[in-house]
Write a protein that holds these residues in place. Sequence first.
Motif, PDB file in Angstrom:
ATOM      1  N   GLN A 149       0.879  -1.163   0.000  1.00 25.69           N
ATOM      2  CA  GLN A 149       0.000   0.000   0.000  1.00 25.69           C
ATOM      3  C   GLN A 149       0.917   1.212   0.000  1.00 25.69           C
ATOM      4  OE1 GLN A 149      -2.566  -0.050   3.383  1.00 25.69           O
ATOM      5  NE2 GLN A 149      -4.351  -0.322   2.126  1.00 25.69           N
ATOM      6  N   ALA A 150       1.046   1.835  -1.131  1.00 22.50           N
ATOM      7  CA  ALA A 150       2.035   2.893  -1.320  1.00 22.50           C
ATOM      8  C   ALA A 150       1.979   3.947  -0.215  1.00 22.50           C
ATOM      9  CB  ALA A 150       1.836   3.556  -2.670  1.00 22.50           C
ATOM     10  N   GLY A 151       3.126   4.195   0.386  1.00 19.03           N
ATOM     11  CA  GLY A 151       3.258   5.244   1.390  1.00 19.03           C
ATOM     12  C   GLY A 151       2.735   4.901   2.771  1.00 19.03           C
ATOM     13  N   SER A 152       2.248   3.687   2.975  1.00 20.11           N
ATOM     14  CA  SER A 152       1.635   3.340   4.265  1.00 20.11           C
ATOM     15  C   SER A 152       2.629   2.749   5.259  1.00 20.11           C
ATOM     16  CB  SER A 152       0.500   2.339   4.053  1.00 20.11           C
ATOM     17  OG  SER A 152       1.010   1.079   3.662  1.00 20.11           O
ATOM     18  N   GLY A 153       3.725   2.193   4.773  1.00 21.27           N
ATOM     19  CA  GLY A 153       4.655   1.516   5.660  1.00 21.27           C
ATOM     20  C   GLY A 153       4.097   0.201   6.176  1.00 21.27           C
ATOM     21  N   ARG A 154       3.131  -0.383   5.445  1.00 19.05           N
ATOM     22  CA  ARG A 154       2.471  -1.608   5.878  1.00 19.05           C
ATOM     23  C   ARG A 154       2.387  -2.622   4.747  1.00 19.05           C
ATOM     24  NH1 ARG A 154      -0.186  -0.690  10.769  1.00 19.05           N
ATOM     25  NH2 ARG A 154      -0.260   1.489  11.341  1.00 19.05           N
ATOM     26  N   HIS A 155       2.329  -3.881   5.145  1.00 20.77           N
ATOM     27  CA  HIS A 155       2.071  -4.976   4.219  1.00 20.77           C
ATOM     28  C   HIS A 155       0.696  -5.524   4.577  1.00 20.77           C
ATOM     29  CE1 HIS A 155       3.049  -8.267   1.510  1.00 20.77           C
ATOM     30  NE2 HIS A 155       2.408  -9.053   2.374  1.00 20.77           N
ATOM     31  N   VAL A 156      -0.207  -5.541   3.638  1.00 23.01           N
ATOM     32  CA  VAL A 156      -1.574  -6.000   3.894  1.00 23.01           C
ATOM     33  C   VAL A 156      -1.657  -7.501   3.669  1.00 23.01           C
ATOM     34  CG1 VAL A 156      -3.997  -5.751   3.288  1.00 23.01           C
ATOM     35  CG2 VAL A 156      -2.485  -3.765   3.194  1.00 23.01           C
ATOM     36  N   ILE A 157      -2.092  -8.218   4.708  1.00 21.72           N
ATOM     37  CA  ILE A 157      -2.255  -9.671   4.657  1.00 21.72           C
ATOM     38  C   ILE A 157      -3.756  -9.950   4.728  1.00 21.72           C
ATOM     39  CG2 ILE A 157      -1.746 -11.859   5.788  1.00 21.72           C
ATOM     40  CD1 ILE A 157       0.650 -10.373   7.126  1.00 21.72           C
ATOM     41  N   THR A 158      -4.277 -10.669   3.739  1.00 22.21           N
ATOM     42  CA  THR A 158      -5.709 -10.962   3.692  1.00 22.21           C
ATOM     43  C   THR A 158      -5.941 -12.460   3.697  1.00 22.21           C
ATOM     44  OG1 THR A 158      -6.108  -8.932   2.448  1.00 22.21           O
ATOM     45  CG2 THR A 158      -7.844 -10.575   2.406  1.00 22.21           C
ATOM     46  N   VAL A 159      -6.856 -12.889   4.557  1.00 21.05           N
ATOM     47  CA  VAL A 159      -7.256 -14.287   4.648  1.00 21.05           C
ATOM     48  C   VAL A 159      -8.767 -14.333   4.444  1.00 21.05           C
ATOM     49  CG1 VAL A 159      -7.444 -16.267   6.191  1.00 21.05           C
ATOM     50  CG2 VAL A 159      -5.405 -14.842   6.255  1.00 21.05           C
ATOM     51  N   SER A 160      -9.217 -15.144   3.500  1.00 18.51           N
ATOM     52  CA  SER A 160     -10.656 -15.256   3.226  1.00 18.51           C
ATOM     53  C   SER A 160     -11.078 -16.710   3.204  1.00 18.51           C
ATOM     54  CB  SER A 160     -11.001 -14.639   1.868  1.00 18.51           C
ATOM     55  OG  SER A 160     -10.690 -13.284   1.840  1.00 18.51           O
TER      56      SER A 160
END
Length: 187
Positions: A149-160
């Motif tokens: 997520q550009a500029g957020s300093g985070r890696h998004v992990i999604t589990v569905s």
Amino acid sequence: NDTDGATAVEFDIVSVPYLAIIFGILELALVFFTGSVLTQSMNTTGRLVRVGAFQGCGTAAEFKAMVCDRMSGLMNCEGNLRIDLVTAASFQSITMADPGDGGLDPDDDTSEVEDGDFDNTGPGEPVVMRGTFYYPLVLPNFMTRLENQAGSGRHVITVSTAFRNEPFPGGATCNPSIRDELDGILG
């Protein structure tokens, strides 16, 4: 002698990229570990919905607290996790809201994700459950390229996961063992 200190200079030149690679590998390992723990936690807690044990027990916040409790206090789970649990007449008609940036302020490390959609489900209903964890990265993005997520300093992990609830008896009554567990988590 002209070679005095050459070894120290060579070590400095080699050590910086070497340490960057080592720390990058460690960060990547933590991202994978967090994804694995989130998957297990969502599956275990989601089973309570699937068999009708959670219905009548509580709210979205309490469900989120159970998921976070199963994540063994990993980071700031409550502040970085968004849970969506949605039902409809059929799987084809279920729509999930885009979690986007979760309402996080990239300039404020204390901001927390906004709550997701949480439907109370009944027997035999189709359900889609999604957990989105906004993993705060330690290393800058130019070193690891893990920031998605550009500029957020985070890696998004999604589990569905998608499932159809078991045909448990109707009427939302809380399983006493679940209530005791929730009371223990929430104090």
